[in-house]
Design a protein around this motif. Structure first.
Motif, PDB file in Angstrom:
ATOM      1  N   MET A 261       0.857  -1.190   0.000  1.00  0.00           N
ATOM      2  CA  MET A 261       0.000   0.000   0.000  1.00  0.00           C
ATOM      3  C   MET A 261       0.894   1.241   0.000  1.00  0.00           C
ATOM      4  SD  MET A 261      -3.076   0.602   2.660  1.00  0.00           S
ATOM      5  CE  MET A 261      -4.210   1.944   2.581  1.00  0.00           C
ATOM      6  N   GLN A 262       0.683   2.098  -1.001  1.00  0.00           N
ATOM      7  CA  GLN A 262       1.536   3.290  -1.072  1.00  0.00           C
ATOM      8  C   GLN A 262       1.123   4.317  -0.014  1.00  0.00           C
ATOM      9  OE1 GLN A 262       0.919   6.087  -4.223  1.00  0.00           O
ATOM     10  NE2 GLN A 262      -1.041   5.216  -4.807  1.00  0.00           N
ATOM     11  N   THR A 263       2.115   5.068   0.484  1.00  0.00           N
ATOM     12  CA  THR A 263       1.827   6.127   1.446  1.00  0.00           C
ATOM     13  C   THR A 263       2.193   7.466   0.809  1.00  0.00           C
ATOM     14  OG1 THR A 263       2.297   4.657   3.281  1.00  0.00           O
ATOM     15  CG2 THR A 263       2.362   7.005   3.757  1.00  0.00           C
ATOM     16  N   VAL A 264       1.295   8.452   0.927  1.00  0.00           N
ATOM     17  CA  VAL A 264       1.617   9.777   0.372  1.00  0.00           C
ATOM     18  C   VAL A 264       1.363  10.844   1.427  1.00  0.00           C
ATOM     19  CG1 VAL A 264       0.988   9.124  -2.004  1.00  0.00           C
ATOM     20  CG2 VAL A 264      -0.733  10.153  -0.517  1.00  0.00           C
ATOM     21  N   ASN A 265       2.034  11.965   1.258  1.00  0.00           N
ATOM     22  CA  ASN A 265       1.788  13.087   2.144  1.00  0.00           C
ATOM     23  C   ASN A 265       0.897  14.084   1.395  1.00  0.00           C
ATOM     24  OD1 ASN A 265       1.997  15.575   3.569  1.00  0.00           O
ATOM     25  ND2 ASN A 265       3.717  14.659   4.685  1.00  0.00           N
ATOM     26  N   TRP A 266      -0.322  14.260   1.884  1.00  0.00           N
ATOM     27  CA  TRP A 266      -1.346  15.061   1.192  1.00  0.00           C
ATOM     28  C   TRP A 266      -0.843  16.463   0.863  1.00  0.00           C
ATOM     29  CZ3 TRP A 266      -5.695  13.896  -1.192  1.00  0.00           C
ATOM     30  CH2 TRP A 266      -6.667  14.873  -1.422  1.00  0.00           C
ATOM     31  N   GLU A 267      -0.176  17.075   1.803  1.00  0.00           N
ATOM     32  CA  GLU A 267       0.251  18.468   1.653  1.00  0.00           C
ATOM     33  C   GLU A 267       1.312  18.632   0.571  1.00  0.00           C
ATOM     34  OE1 GLU A 267      -0.244  21.198   4.884  1.00  0.00           O
ATOM     35  OE2 GLU A 267      -1.962  20.508   3.735  1.00  0.00           O
TER      36      GLU A 267
ATOM     37  N   ALA B 149       2.168   9.775  10.803  1.00  0.00           N
ATOM     38  CA  ALA B 149       3.020   9.003   9.884  1.00  0.00           C
ATOM     39  C   ALA B 149       3.340   7.643  10.493  1.00  0.00           C
ATOM     40  CB  ALA B 149       4.311   9.769   9.613  1.00  0.00           C
ATOM     41  N   SER B 150       3.403   7.598  11.816  1.00  0.00           N
ATOM     42  CA  SER B 150       3.731   6.335  12.471  1.00  0.00           C
ATOM     43  C   SER B 150       2.569   5.338  12.340  1.00  0.00           C
ATOM     44  CB  SER B 150       4.092   6.638  13.926  1.00  0.00           C
ATOM     45  OG  SER B 150       3.735   5.593  14.752  1.00  0.00           O
ATOM     46  N   VAL B 151       1.329   5.805  12.509  1.00  0.00           N
ATOM     47  CA  VAL B 151       0.174   4.900  12.327  1.00  0.00           C
ATOM     48  C   VAL B 151       0.136   4.405  10.878  1.00  0.00           C
ATOM     49  CG1 VAL B 151      -2.369   4.847  12.215  1.00  0.00           C
ATOM     50  CG2 VAL B 151      -1.234   5.766  14.238  1.00  0.00           C
ATOM     51  N   ALA B 152       0.440   5.293   9.920  1.00  0.00           N
ATOM     52  CA  ALA B 152       0.442   4.884   8.507  1.00  0.00           C
ATOM     53  C   ALA B 152       1.486   3.787   8.274  1.00  0.00           C
ATOM     54  CB  ALA B 152       0.726   6.084   7.611  1.00  0.00           C
ATOM     55  N   ALA B 153       2.670   3.978   8.826  1.00  0.00           N
ATOM     56  CA  ALA B 153       3.739   2.986   8.608  1.00  0.00           C
ATOM     57  C   ALA B 153       3.411   1.656   9.277  1.00  0.00           C
ATOM     58  CB  ALA B 153       5.060   3.539   9.141  1.00  0.00           C
ATOM     59  N   GLN B 154       2.897   1.727  10.498  1.00  0.00           N
ATOM     60  CA  GLN B 154       2.560   0.477  11.211  1.00  0.00           C
ATOM     61  C   GLN B 154       1.395  -0.250  10.533  1.00  0.00           C
ATOM     62  OE1 GLN B 154       2.345   0.712  15.645  1.00  0.00           O
ATOM     63  NE2 GLN B 154       2.925   2.825  15.273  1.00  0.00           N
ATOM     64  N   THR B 155       0.441   0.516   9.988  1.00  0.00           N
ATOM     65  CA  THR B 155      -0.689  -0.122   9.299  1.00  0.00           C
ATOM     66  C   THR B 155      -0.183  -0.846   8.052  1.00  0.00           C
ATOM     67  OG1 THR B 155      -2.199   1.584  10.095  1.00  0.00           O
ATOM     68  CG2 THR B 155      -2.943   0.292   8.218  1.00  0.00           C
ATOM     69  N   ALA B 156       0.765  -0.219   7.328  1.00  0.00           N
ATOM     70  CA  ALA B 156       1.305  -0.859   6.124  1.00  0.00           C
ATOM     71  C   ALA B 156       1.961  -2.184   6.473  1.00  0.00           C
ATOM     72  CB  ALA B 156       2.309   0.079   5.446  1.00  0.00           C
ATOM     73  N   SER B 157       2.691  -2.230   7.575  1.00  0.00           N
ATOM     74  CA  SER B 157       3.350  -3.507   7.898  1.00  0.00           C
ATOM     75  C   SER B 157       2.343  -4.514   8.433  1.00  0.00           C
ATOM     76  CB  SER B 157       4.562  -3.291   8.800  1.00  0.00           C
ATOM     77  OG  SER B 157       4.197  -3.330  10.143  1.00  0.00           O
ATOM     78  N   GLU B 158       1.292  -4.040   9.135  1.00  0.00           N
ATOM     79  CA  GLU B 158       0.208  -4.947   9.568  1.00  0.00           C
ATOM     80  C   GLU B 158      -0.505  -5.550   8.353  1.00  0.00           C
ATOM     81  OE1 GLU B 158      -1.358  -6.430  12.006  1.00  0.00           O
ATOM     82  OE2 GLU B 158       0.005  -5.753  13.567  1.00  0.00           O
ATOM     83  N   ILE B 159      -0.709  -4.728   7.337  1.00  0.00           N
ATOM     84  CA  ILE B 159      -1.374  -5.236   6.129  1.00  0.00           C
ATOM     85  C   ILE B 159      -0.563  -6.377   5.539  1.00  0.00           C
ATOM     86  CG2 ILE B 159      -1.895  -4.667   3.705  1.00  0.00           C
ATOM     87  CD1 ILE B 159      -3.065  -2.061   4.665  1.00  0.00           C
TER      88      ILE B 159
END
Ligand SMILES: NC(=O)c1ccc[n+]([C@@H]2O[C@H](COP(=O)([O-])OP(=O)(O)OC[C@H]3O[C@@H](n4cnc5c(N)ncnc54)[C@H](O)[C@@H]3O)[C@@H](O)[C@H]2O)c1
Ligand SMILES: N[C@H](CO)Cc1c[nH]c[nH+]1
Ligand SMILES: [Zn+2]
Length: 429
Positions: A1-7, A272-282
């Motif tokens: 899952m890709q992660t992007v920074n909205w801003e 950003a930490s929740v996003a990274a941890q969710t990616a590894s949980e996925i």
């Protein structure tokens, strides 16, 4: 899952990020579906059989199921699954019975009474998806409200082979006809009729892009049928704050990703930490999923958006207008009034989206493709029509006559005016 920074995205990139993948090949889809519909209209049962053999491997020439099939299916099922189906049915019945509307009666002026009544739609088509997974829960979501509304013909179509659970749920909901046909061809048969399937007034239920496009086309044709809504490939958006549980978030995203390769799942979080941890949980949860291949494709189209704060997360969600919206924040009830566009909202860590899919009582047939900006989640109101009644006494007509006659004159519609004055002259004699 890709992660992007909205801003860090341009406004074009933001728009592209929130576009639905299922809409990508629209013109090819439109033509394919138009051809299927046209063939069903011209060749009826024969085309329906041909398509059902080609796309859904129907064996033999019979696509009609009867009571004997329902009884045999019921006998084959374990009590555990029958009990679960009954629990889901009862929950959905409870929530939808509460949506019944009493007659509204208002005396708008002395002697002028206006009423609003509802009347069940007579014949309804219930499309139950079955290409990737048979969905008995969708039988309950469409069949129970049709039953409560008092529709007289409940016609179920689903691609073969029909699961025993689908037949059992259909019997609980009082479905009157069952056909093992699916896809755009089933929608065309329900809308225009064939030798075997009589046309219905309105078609309900979700489906893949072929089904959804067919519903759109038949509803745009005077000779076709009404539809509930565009309810296409599943979508979920999760808003999570820094305290959200990444394992919970990943499980919710995967629960919709496993529906189909074109499902769309989005996480929006200021952390950003929740996003990274969710990616590894996925990654770790995906590894043990039975429908891993499907879910993986959907996750490849999905995104984790790191935003400025919860306020911005709400703005992104309102703009995307998801089918399902999960709020995993400290105080989800504070956020809820600001969530303008969503089919069904799930508040707090203990409300997984699966409960709404099956048995909380809410309906899981929901608008997708951003249509939650204007369409509602399925409810009892979709199975009835509203109509109004008015009755005036002589005094009521006297009271209203000046306004009506002046307005009629202003519009230059003298016959309208005369229908009032002719009565007033009689009263004044
Ligand atoms: N929005 C909602 O409320 C909601 C609820 C439940 C499910 N869903 C969605 O419903 C969808 C169900 O899709 P599904 O595919 O499992 O079942 P489906 O029954 O919608 O579609 C299967 C049919 O698609 C047709 N088809 C497949 N490939 C085709 C092709 N190349 N050309 C023409 N027709 C073709 C076949 O006739 C087949 O019968 C999923 O995307 C799921 O996410 C949405
Ligand atoms: N999530 C789907 C609606 O988009 C409904 C469903 C049925 N079974 C499981 N889920
Ligand atoms: Zn689901």
């Amino acid at each position: 899952m890709q992660t992007v920074n909205w801003e860090q995205l341009t406004s074009d990139q933001q728009a592209e990020l929130l576009a639905r993948p299922a809409m990508a090949d629209s013109s090819g889809l439109t033509n394919t579906v138009a051809e299927i519909i046209s063939n069903i209209r011209q060749q009826g049962d024969q085309a329906l059989l041909d398509y059902t053999k080609r796309f859904d491997k129907l064996e033999g020439d019979n696509f009609t199921l009867n009571n004997t099939d329902i009884e045999a299916a019921t006998a084959r099922l374990d009590d555990d699954i029958k009990d679960a189906i009954k629990v889901a049915y009862q929950q959905v019945v409870k929530f939808h019975e509460a949506q019944q509307q009493d007659v509204i009666r208002v005396e708008t002026m002395p002697g002028v009474v206006c009423e609003m009544h509802t009347q069940a739609i007579e014949s309804v088509g219930l499309y139950i998806p079955g290409g990737s997974a048979p969905l008995p829960s969708t039988v309950i979501m469409t069949g129970a409200p049709a039953q409560i509304a008092g529709c007289s013909r409940l016609v179920l179509c689903s691609p073969p082979p029909l699961a025993d659970e689908i037949l059992y749920a259909a019997s609980l909901c009082g479905v009157t006809e069952i056909y093992s046909v699916g896809g755009a061809q089933a929608i065309a048969a329900l809308a225009y009729g064939t030798e075997t399937i009589k046309a219905v007034d309105k078609i309900f239920g979700p489906g893949n892009s072929f089904v959804t496009e067919a519903k759109r086309q038949v509803s745009n044709d005077f000779a076709g049928a009404a539809i509930d809504m565009p309810a296409g490939p599943s979508e979920v958006l999760v808003i999570g704050d820094e305290n959200a549980d990444p394992a919970f978030i990943a499980s919710d995203l995967l629960s919709q990703a496993e529906h189909g390769h074109d499902s769309q799942t989005i996480l929006v979080t200021p952390s950003a930490s929740v996003a990274a941890q969710t990616a590894s949980e996925i990654d770790s949860q995906l590894a043990v999923l039975e429908r891993r291949e499907i879910a993986e494709k959907a996750i490849a189209n999905s995104v984790s958006i790191v935003c400025k704060d919860i306020q911005q997360a709400i703005e992104i969600s309102n703009r995307y207008a998801p089918e399902h919206l999960i709020v995993q924040t400290e105080n989800p009830r504070e956020i809820q009034p600001h969530l303008k566009n969503a089919g069904s909202i799930f508040l707090g860590a203990w409300t997984p989206e699966s409960v709404g899919d099956y048995a909380s009582g809410t309906n899981h047939v929901l608008p997708t493709y951003g249509y939650t900006k204007t369409y509602s989640s399925l409810g009892l109101a979709d199975f009835v029509k509203r109509y109004t009644v008015q009755e005036l006494t002589q005094q009521g007509l006297r009271n209203l006559a000046p306004a009506v006659t002046r307005l009629a004159a202003a519009e230059g519609l003298t016959a309208h005016k005369r229908a009032v004055t002719i009565r007033m002259e009689k009263l004044d004699k």
